[in-house]
Design a protein around this motif. Structure first.
Motif, PDB file in Angstrom:
ATOM      1  N   GLU A 165     -15.708   6.700 -13.362  1.00  0.00           N
ATOM      2  CA  GLU A 165     -16.557   7.184 -13.042  1.00  0.00           C
ATOM      3  C   GLU A 165     -17.552   6.518 -12.279  1.00  0.00           C
ATOM      4  O   GLU A 165     -18.385   6.948 -11.148  1.00  0.00           O
ATOM      5  CB  GLU A 165     -17.387   7.974 -14.173  1.00  0.00           C
ATOM      6  CG  GLU A 165     -17.492   6.282 -15.077  1.00  0.00           C
ATOM      7  CD  GLU A 165     -19.108   5.815 -16.559  1.00  0.00           C
ATOM      8  OE1 GLU A 165     -18.849   7.135 -17.331  1.00  0.00           O
ATOM      9  OE2 GLU A 165     -19.520   4.852 -16.528  1.00  0.00           O
ATOM     10  N   PHE A 166     -17.652   5.375 -12.020  1.00  0.00           N
ATOM     11  CA  PHE A 166     -17.802   4.479 -10.635  1.00  0.00           C
ATOM     12  C   PHE A 166     -17.752   5.419  -9.661  1.00  0.00           C
ATOM     13  O   PHE A 166     -18.478   5.070  -8.610  1.00  0.00           O
ATOM     14  CB  PHE A 166     -18.119   2.743 -11.109  1.00  0.00           C
ATOM     15  CG  PHE A 166     -18.444   1.936 -10.001  1.00  0.00           C
ATOM     16  CD1 PHE A 166     -19.401   1.157 -10.359  1.00  0.00           C
ATOM     17  CD2 PHE A 166     -17.628   1.836  -8.864  1.00  0.00           C
ATOM     18  CE1 PHE A 166     -19.931   0.642  -9.187  1.00  0.00           C
ATOM     19  CE2 PHE A 166     -17.991   1.067  -8.114  1.00  0.00           C
ATOM     20  CZ  PHE A 166     -18.515   0.181  -8.228  1.00  0.00           C
ATOM     21  N   THR A 167     -15.963   5.353  -9.442  1.00  0.00           N
ATOM     22  CA  THR A 167     -15.314   5.428  -8.377  1.00  0.00           C
ATOM     23  C   THR A 167     -15.605   6.740  -7.987  1.00  0.00           C
ATOM     24  O   THR A 167     -16.184   7.231  -6.665  1.00  0.00           O
ATOM     25  CB  THR A 167     -13.939   5.846  -8.098  1.00  0.00           C
ATOM     26  OG1 THR A 167     -13.907   3.969  -8.661  1.00  0.00           O
ATOM     27  CG2 THR A 167     -13.597   5.662  -6.922  1.00  0.00           C
ATOM     28  N   CYS A 187     -18.925  10.854  -4.096  1.00  0.00           N
ATOM     29  CA  CYS A 187     -20.280  11.902  -4.264  1.00  0.00           C
ATOM     30  C   CYS A 187     -21.103  11.295  -3.474  1.00  0.00           C
ATOM     31  O   CYS A 187     -21.471  11.724  -2.401  1.00  0.00           O
ATOM     32  CB  CYS A 187     -20.089  12.541  -5.962  1.00  0.00           C
ATOM     33  SG  CYS A 187     -19.695  12.955  -6.606  1.00  0.00           S
ATOM     34  N   ALA A 188     -21.919  10.151  -3.917  1.00  0.00           N
ATOM     35  CA  ALA A 188     -22.590   9.219  -2.878  1.00  0.00           C
ATOM     36  C   ALA A 188     -22.205   9.456  -1.277  1.00  0.00           C
ATOM     37  O   ALA A 188     -23.076  10.089  -0.334  1.00  0.00           O
ATOM     38  CB  ALA A 188     -22.859   8.313  -3.433  1.00  0.00           C
ATOM     39  N   GLY A 226     -11.787   8.046   0.668  1.00  0.00           N
ATOM     40  CA  GLY A 226     -11.368   6.896   0.961  1.00  0.00           C
ATOM     41  C   GLY A 226     -11.266   5.491  -0.205  1.00  0.00           C
ATOM     42  O   GLY A 226     -11.505   4.226   0.542  1.00  0.00           O
ATOM     43  N   GLY A 227     -11.369   6.001  -1.480  1.00  0.00           N
ATOM     44  CA  GLY A 227     -11.762   4.655  -2.308  1.00  0.00           C
ATOM     45  C   GLY A 227     -12.519   3.773  -2.442  1.00  0.00           C
ATOM     46  O   GLY A 227     -13.669   4.465  -1.948  1.00  0.00           O
ATOM     47  N   LEU A 228     -12.814   3.122  -2.850  1.00  0.00           N
ATOM     48  CA  LEU A 228     -14.285   2.687  -3.020  1.00  0.00           C
ATOM     49  C   LEU A 228     -13.161   0.732  -1.408  1.00  0.00           C
ATOM     50  O   LEU A 228     -12.478   0.700  -1.324  1.00  0.00           O
ATOM     51  CB  LEU A 228     -13.700   1.241  -4.130  1.00  0.00           C
ATOM     52  CG  LEU A 228     -13.858   2.431  -5.404  1.00  0.00           C
ATOM     53  CD1 LEU A 228     -13.458   1.539  -7.094  1.00  0.00           C
ATOM     54  CD2 LEU A 228     -15.497   2.922  -5.569  1.00  0.00           C
ATOM     55  N   PHE A 229     -14.654   0.695  -0.935  1.00  0.00           N
ATOM     56  CA  PHE A 229     -14.628  -0.715  -1.224  1.00  0.00           C
ATOM     57  C   PHE A 229     -14.499  -1.669  -1.510  1.00  0.00           C
ATOM     58  O   PHE A 229     -14.098  -1.480  -2.708  1.00  0.00           O
ATOM     59  CB  PHE A 229     -16.270  -1.080   0.294  1.00  0.00           C
ATOM     60  CG  PHE A 229     -16.503  -0.018   1.094  1.00  0.00           C
ATOM     61  CD1 PHE A 229     -16.377  -0.373   2.353  1.00  0.00           C
ATOM     62  CD2 PHE A 229     -16.562   1.067   1.046  1.00  0.00           C
ATOM     63  CE1 PHE A 229     -16.361   0.841   3.560  1.00  0.00           C
ATOM     64  CE2 PHE A 229     -17.404   2.526   2.061  1.00  0.00           C
ATOM     65  CZ  PHE A 229     -16.739   1.665   3.261  1.00  0.00           C
ATOM     66  N   PRO A 230     -13.457  -3.200  -0.407  1.00  0.00           N
ATOM     67  CA  PRO A 230     -13.470  -3.909  -1.736  1.00  0.00           C
ATOM     68  C   PRO A 230     -15.264  -4.642  -2.317  1.00  0.00           C
ATOM     69  O   PRO A 230     -14.432  -5.375  -3.330  1.00  0.00           O
ATOM     70  CB  PRO A 230     -13.019  -5.269  -0.053  1.00  0.00           C
ATOM     71  CG  PRO A 230     -12.782  -4.356   0.910  1.00  0.00           C
ATOM     72  CD  PRO A 230     -13.587  -2.566   0.739  1.00  0.00           C
TER      73      PRO A 230
END
Length: 221
Positions: free
Chosen positions: A45-47, A52-53, A25-29
Motif C-alpha cells: 500500500e505504501f508503494t 499514485c502521487a 518506476g517503483g520506489l526511491f532508495p
C-alpha cells in the motif's frame, strides 16, 4: 473517484488495488529504506499510494521525487506543491496542487462501514454525537460515524503541514450537510496563519461511492 470531492485545480489519482512495484518506476532508495521492516501488505500500500502521487505530480508537470514519511506520516512535497495521500483496504489515492492556488489539502478514504465499538466515543464531541443521531434518522443509508472519522482525518491532514503540531480529534467540531455533500470544521484551538490570515475553520466535501467514504478539504490560497 477521489476527484468527486476535489476541485479541478487539484490533480488526483486513485487505485482500487495495489499496483505492480515497477509500474511508474517503483520506489526511491529512501522510500525503500523507510519501509524495510514493514510487512508485505504495508509495503504494497505504501508503494501504490506513492505511484499514485507521482502520477498526480506528473499531471502538474512535476518530476518524480522521493516521498519519505516523517512525523505522523507527513511527507515533504516538491517546492511549490502541496498534497495528501490516503489508503484503506481496497483503495489508495493521492492528490496534489500548486501552492500558488492551494495552500494545503487533506484527503481521506475509509470503508463505508460502521466504526468499531468504542471509537466514536474517542473521536466525537457531545454535540457531534447528537447531530450524527439526527443525520442517521434522516439518511440511514450513510454510516455517519465513519464519515465523521474520515472528515476529521482530512482536517488533520490539512492542518498539520501548516502548523507541524498535533490536533486532537476533539479539537475540531464538525457539521455535515446531508444534501449538499459538504461539511464544516470549526477549530477549537487557534487556527493556522497563512499569509497573515488566520484560518479558524475549514470547509470540505464528502461522498459515498463504491463502498467507500471519501472526504476532502482544499484550503485555497
Amino acid at each position: 473517484m477521489i476527484d468527486a470531492v476535489l476541485p479541478p485545480e487539484v490533480a488526483a489519482v486513485h487505485a482500487f488495488g495495489d499496483l505492480p512495484p515497477t509500474d511508474g518506476g517503483g520506489l526511491f532508495p529512501a522510500e525503500t529504506a523507510a519501509i524495510a521492516r514493514s510487512v508485505p501488505h504495508r509495503r504494497a500500500e505504501f508503494t501504490t499510494v506513492r505511484l499514485c502521487a507521482r502520477r498526480a505530480l506528473a499531471e502538474l508537470g512535476v518530476e518524480p521525487v522521493a516521498l519519505v514519511p516523517g512525523k505522523r506520516g507527513a511527507v515533504d512535497w516538491p517546492d511549490g506543491v502541496t498534497g495528501s495521500m490516503t489508503h484503506c483496504a481496497g483503495f489508495r489515492a493521492a492528490a496534489v496542487a500548486r501552492t500558488d492556488v492551494v495552500v494545503s489539502l487533506g484527503i481521506d478514504a475509509e470503508p463505508h462501514l460502521a466504526l468499531p465499538d468504542g471509537i466514536l466515543e474517542v473521536v466525537a464531541l457531545p454535540g457531534e454525537k447528537d447531530r450524527l443521531a439526527e443525520l442517521s434518522r434522516r439518511r440511514p443509508d450513510v454510516h455517519w460515524d465513519r464519515l465523521l472519522f474520515s472528515a476529521k482525518e482530512s482536517v488533520f491532514k490539512t492542518w498539520y503541514p501548516l502548523t507541524r503540531r498535533e490536533l486532537d480529534f476533539t479539537e475540531a467540531e464538525l457539521d455535515f450537510d446531508p444534501d449538499a455533500g459538504t461539511f464544516s470544521a470549526r477549530l477549537l484551538v487557534p487556527g493556522p496563519e497563512v499569509a497573515g490570515r488566520r484560518h479558524d475553520a475549514f470547509t470540505g466535501k464528502w461522498t459515498v461511492r463504491e463502498g467507500f467514504v471519501l472526504t476532502a478539504i482544499v484550503l485555497a490560497g
